[in-house]
Design an enzyme around this catalytic site. Structure first.
Site, PDB file in Angstrom:
ATOM      1  N   THR A 136     -35.125  12.705  19.838  1.00 45.51           N
ATOM      2  CA  THR A 136     -34.854  12.486  18.568  1.00 45.51           C
ATOM      3  C   THR A 136     -34.481  13.654  17.940  1.00 45.51           C
ATOM      4  O   THR A 136     -35.004  14.853  18.311  1.00 45.51           O
ATOM      5  CB  THR A 136     -36.076  11.832  18.140  1.00 45.51           C
ATOM      6  OG1 THR A 136     -36.347  10.570  18.543  1.00 45.51           O
ATOM      7  CG2 THR A 136     -36.003  11.805  16.416  1.00 45.51           C
TER       8      THR A 136
ATOM      9  N   ARG B 265     -36.444  -3.232  18.354  1.00 43.86           N
ATOM     10  CA  ARG B 265     -37.711  -1.937  18.301  1.00 43.86           C
ATOM     11  C   ARG B 265     -37.319  -1.281  17.010  1.00 43.86           C
ATOM     12  O   ARG B 265     -36.053  -0.661  16.946  1.00 43.86           O
ATOM     13  CB  ARG B 265     -38.073  -1.081  19.512  1.00 43.86           C
ATOM     14  CG  ARG B 265     -38.863   0.053  18.981  1.00 43.86           C
ATOM     15  CD  ARG B 265     -39.166   0.857  20.358  1.00 43.86           C
ATOM     16  NE  ARG B 265     -40.075   2.041  19.942  1.00 43.86           N
ATOM     17  CZ  ARG B 265     -39.685   3.205  19.666  1.00 43.86           C
ATOM     18  NH1 ARG B 265     -38.403   3.365  19.805  1.00 43.86           N
ATOM     19  NH2 ARG B 265     -40.287   4.196  19.404  1.00 43.86           N
TER      20      ARG B 265
END
Lengths: 316, 316
Positions: free
Chosen positions: A168, A196
């Site tokens: 990320t 998700r």
């Protein structure tokens, strides 16, 4: 007031071999993103625009898991999320389950001006594209050969990628008026269940900014960060315990670890340099020092150094 | 240890005329939900099952905006979200953008045992239905005549419903072992952008439970609760400032108001009765008193009373 900028490209445990092969690529990508954010801050621009510029650059880089180069979900599709927050107003914007917007962080920024905070899924994506003239790309533009191989391998084993290897990306900044901002963007977990919503999409978990306390961006075991309310926790520790950003990040990471969570975070307060903390063996990271120079590091104990220049130059 | 249970059916500002017409319906629905949760607690069951039982009952009641009776989004469809959290482990489960699962809170509970915390959208809903044998219903089962009229009227004016009139439902409970749990469920905002993820779906915002501090469930301007990190904030105030649950809720609601947010919340700590606070003119609410009796109230200043029995009986 002194400006500050820090970025991450994900916490994890990169192998020594891969690090050796890829170091130049990663450091160059971090340097490009730092330059983009620095340009905004040194022109007197707002922290919000600095984190947007830095995160856009990280999204453009296929070696990180955000925008181009995002991992593939269980359906073999990119599925991206991002959030952004402005410390002056506590305005936040966030998006999840995007499949075609080129820069998810720009979709999150567009949300700042909308009447809802967090939107998810294809209908929301279509609406954002129509309303905010956001660039889109076909799925194959996002997908790299490496992500395909990773997905096929996970799929064959029926596994989801380890969350704390997620790569990320994120940024925190303070501008010359003391304004704070944070932004975070992710492609989620390889082979994840479609739909998700990661902590990266949630203000208070993956992203936080409040000019009175701190700006925070996280990376790691997203589901644990989400049920820990991580970024809000760091801000509350700084405000209510009157401890330093570094101590607040370390305490929150220690609490996270007790819940089984690994990862790292960036934080910048109303004064002083940014802090970049992790409970993992590595975190791709970079910062703009007060002297205007750029520094990067990857391994946990690694000294800060100029991109590509070895380990000899701790930041001023 | 003494058990505790409190529920809400949404904060807002119901008109005196509507309240007069509907009081019996609302109070009876609150009483049914309290009875369901009380049954679990008085049988020695866990707080988690008590909040599930209470919220299921509220979802079954068309006068509240959750499950059956949910408002319609801009596409004229029900779009539901829920979350649940267990204070012993900080495990949380959450769902958003559901269209056909009969009890969204059961979908949230099913998520507790999955490897992801928050799932959104149709693919996730299909997967939950297949994996967890959750009952589904056709859209017309959820939709009431009143919600249709409301939607048509908002649509004609191009407006989204006022967030703090949302009639979200929730519950907090403490069981006889001191375990805390919270659950919240909503149909979102009438005529909302499809894909909106409300605070109700977010642990740390709409729902929180930690046995060491407090369980919280919120209702109101969801987008403001989300960017305030409300429920985590209440828990941090209790833990770090060592103030009472009531003072923590009031401080958080006061902070929320400064951001333009209206609403209310329930909270229950490791001892003492639950607190039910609001910065709106009303909140549909109920509690189980220590003497085992049930009490309800609607208007802000209204005295607690037995359902249907007027205003003469403050709780023991």
């Amino acid at each position: 007031m002194s400006t500050a900028l820090a970025i991450h490209g994900g916490a994890g445990s990169i192998s020594a071999q891969r690090l050796e092969t890829m170091r130049e690529t990663y450091e160059s990508a971090l340097a490009t993103a730092l330059e983009a954010g620095k340009g905004v801050l040194h022109d007197g621009g707002p922290a919000l625009e600095a984190v947007v510029a830095a995160v856009c650059a990280l999204e453009d880089t296929p070696c990180f898991n955000a925008g181009r180069g995002s991992v593939l979900n269980a359906d073999g599709e990119p599925e991206m999320a991002a959030s952004i927050m402005v410390g002056a107003t506590l305005d936040a914007g966030a998006v999840a389950n995007l499949h075609r917007i080129e820069h998810p962080v720009l979709a999150a920024r567009a949300m700042l001006e909308q009447r809802h905070t967090l939107l998810s899924g294809s209908k929301a994506e279509d609406w954002l594209v129509d309303n905010d003239a956001l660039s889109t790309q076909a799925p194959e533009w996002f997908i790299t050969d490496e992500r395909c191989s990773q997905w096929e391998s996970l799929r064959a084993r029926g596994e989801v990628a380890l969350a704390h290897e997620s790569q990320t990306v994120g940024a925190v900044a303070r501008d010359n008026r003391g304004g704070l901002a944070a932004a975070t963007s992710t492609g989620g977990l390889a082979n994840q269940q479609p739909g998700r919503v990661p902590d990266t999409a949630v203000p208070g978990s993956g992203t936080w900014a409040d000019d009175r306390t701190i700006a925070v961006s996280t990376t790691g075991d997203g589901d644990v960060f989400l049920r820990h309310g991580f970024a809000r926790r760091v801000a509350d520790l700084v405000e209510l315990e009157a401890i330093s950003p570094q101590r607040a990040c370390d305490q929150a990471l220690s609490e996270l670890k007790k819940l089984g969570g690994k990862g790292g975070c960036l934080a910048v307060g109303s004064a002083g340099p940014p802090v970049l903390r992790m409970n993992t063996p590595s975190m791709f990271r970079g910062l703009l020092a007060e002297d205007g120079r750029l520094y990067v590091a990857i391994g946990k104990g690694e000294a800060w150094h100029a991109p590509g220049a070895g380990w000899a130059h701790p930041p001023g």
